[in-house]
Every structure is written in structure tokens, then in C-alpha cells.
Motif scaffolding. Structure first.
Motif, short mmCIF file in Angstrom:
data_model
loop_
_atom_site.label_atom_id
_atom_site.label_comp_id
_atom_site.label_asym_id
_atom_site.label_seq_id
_atom_site.Cartn_x
_atom_site.Cartn_y
_atom_site.Cartn_z
N PHE A 1 -5.61 45.49 -2.22
CA PHE A 1 -6.43 46.65 -2.65
C PHE A 1 -5.69 47.79 -3.04
N GLN A 2 -4.53 48.21 -2.20
CA GLN A 2 -3.96 49.34 -2.46
C GLN A 2 -3.10 49.32 -3.65
N LYS A 3 -2.50 48.15 -4.09
CA LYS A 3 -1.68 48.19 -5.34
C LYS A 3 -2.46 48.11 -6.36
N SER A 4 -3.79 47.53 -6.49
CA SER A 4 -4.79 47.43 -7.56
C SER A 4 -5.27 48.93 -7.69
N TRP A 5 -5.52 49.68 -6.69
CA TRP A 5 -5.91 50.93 -6.62
C TRP A 5 -5.01 52.05 -7.39
N GLU A 6 -3.73 51.58 -7.37
CA GLU A 6 -2.53 52.42 -7.83
C GLU A 6 -2.33 52.01 -9.40
N LEU A 7 -2.42 50.90 -9.50
CA LEU A 7 -2.41 50.20 -10.86
C LEU A 7 -3.30 50.68 -11.83
N THR A 8 -4.69 50.68 -11.44
CA THR A 8 -5.68 51.12 -12.23
C THR A 8 -5.95 52.66 -12.41
N SER A 9 -5.27 53.38 -11.48
CA SER A 9 -5.22 54.96 -11.66
C SER A 9 -4.92 55.39 -13.03
N GLY A 10 -5.59 56.08 -13.61
CA GLY A 10 -5.45 56.62 -14.92
C GLY A 10 -5.99 55.80 -15.94
N HIS A 11 -6.47 54.44 -15.92
CA HIS A 11 -6.82 53.51 -16.69
C HIS A 11 -8.33 53.16 -16.37
N ARG A 12 -9.09 53.53 -15.50
CA ARG A 12 -10.24 52.86 -15.34
C ARG A 12 -11.27 53.04 -16.21
#
Length: 187
Positions: A142-153
Motif C-alpha cells: 500500500f505504501q509503495k503504491s501510494w508513493e508510485l501513484t503520487s503525481g500521476h493519479r
């Protein structure tokens, strides 16, 4: 850096029509048909059907983990057995618990005026990749997905809309309900 939706769709289509992609689609279709047959028999022997459904669900999750491992690799011509068997316990446990937590979070978010649910769906959408491919816990996923999608949602939301439109078109064209395939793939 922005998400290249055209590139993502092109790469996804290329991998889908590869030998492995087509084999996995075939497996998912067989699973969907089997699931339909189980639900038909549910009226006659509910306990046996529940047991078979549980086993089938676990196998379905293992196939999903193997499919994720396959699609993050460069392999397109073989289905390496180890993707579906090696170190499967930890990812299987985290996949099950993570799917429950993910669905509850998105459901609650959807109850709160829909937008929070969509936001969580997009922000956490890649959690299962980290669980399956990197043997992470669902919390780390969940944490890594949150970071990965930040700015691209917003771009990912647009990609999701395109996928839903394509999926709906496929359902309409084939005259089939592919919803069980989606559920099995998401879970």
C-alpha cells in the motif's frame, strides 16, 4: 514525469497477445466457466460447493500472483513454474489479507461520496504487484503504491476509464459477462 497512457496501453496489448498473455486469458476464461458451474450446483450441495469454491479461490489467487510475476518479467514465451510455486506462502497470505483491506477501504471511501473511493482505488492500485513480485507485506505494498501513484493519479484514473470502456466494449461484442474475470484478476 508523467504517465504515458498510450505507451502503457501499447505495452499492455503487446503482452496480452503474446503467448503467455493468451494462455493466461485462457486460464481465466476456464476459471470463469468453472465458477459459473459451481454456482449452478450450489443449490444441491452447498457445503461441498463452498469447499470447492474455497480451494478454487486459493488456486485463482496463486494464478494471479504468478501472472503478476510473469508480467513484471521479460518472459513472453514460457510460463515458468516457479512464478506460480516458489515462495508462494507469504505472498498468498498478504494477497488475501490485502485484498480484504483494500476492498473495505475502497468501499468505505465510495460510501463517502464516491470520490474518496475512486481516489483510494487509484492510489493503492499497485499494492498487489509489490506483494506478488517483491514478496512485500500488503502494508508495504500500500505504501509503495501510494508513493508510485503520487503525481500521476489523474492520468491513472484516465487510463482506468479507457480500460473500463474497452472492457465494456469487449463484453458487448462477445455478449458475455466478464465480471467474474475482473474480480478474479483484481483479487
Amino acid at each position: 514525469m508523467s504517465v504515458n497512457i498510450t505507451g502503457v496501453i501499447s505495452e499492455g496489448l503487446r503482452r496480452t497477445v503474446s503467448r503467455n498473455g493468451l494462455m493466461l486469458i485462457g486460464i481465466l476464461i476456464v476459471f470463469a466457466l468453472f465458477n459459473s458451474l459451481i454456482s449452478i450446483g450450489a443449490r444441491q450441495t452447498p457445503i461441498l460447493v463452498a469447499l470447492v469454491s474455497l480451494v478454487f479461490g486459493l488456486v485463482n489467487i496463486i494464478v494471479s500472483i504468478g501472472a503478476i510475476r510473469l508480467f513484471v518479467s521479460d518472459e513472453t514465451e514460457e510460463l515458468p513454474r516457479e512464478y506460480f510455486s516458489d515462495d508462494i506462502g507469504w505472498p498468498l497470505l498478504n494477497y488475501i489479507v490485502g485484498a480484504i483491506v483494500f476492498l473495505i477501504a475502497v468501499f468505505i471511501g465510495t460510501l463517502l461520496f464516491v470520490i474518496p473511493g475512486i481516489f483510494l482505488l487509484v492510489a493503492l492500485t499497485f499494492w498487489s504487484v509489490y506483494v506478488a513480485a517483491e514478496n512485500e507485506s500488503f502494508i508495504t505494498g500500500f505504501q509503495k503504491s501510494w508513493e508510485l501513484t503520487s503525481g500521476h493519479r489523474f492520468n491513472l484514473f484516465g487510463l482506468g476509464i479507457i480500460v473500463v470502456i474497452l472492457w465494456g466494449s469487449l463484453e458487448a461484442f462477445l455478449g458475455l459477462s466478464l465480471d467474474s474475470l475482473v474480480v478474479s484478476w483484481v483479487l
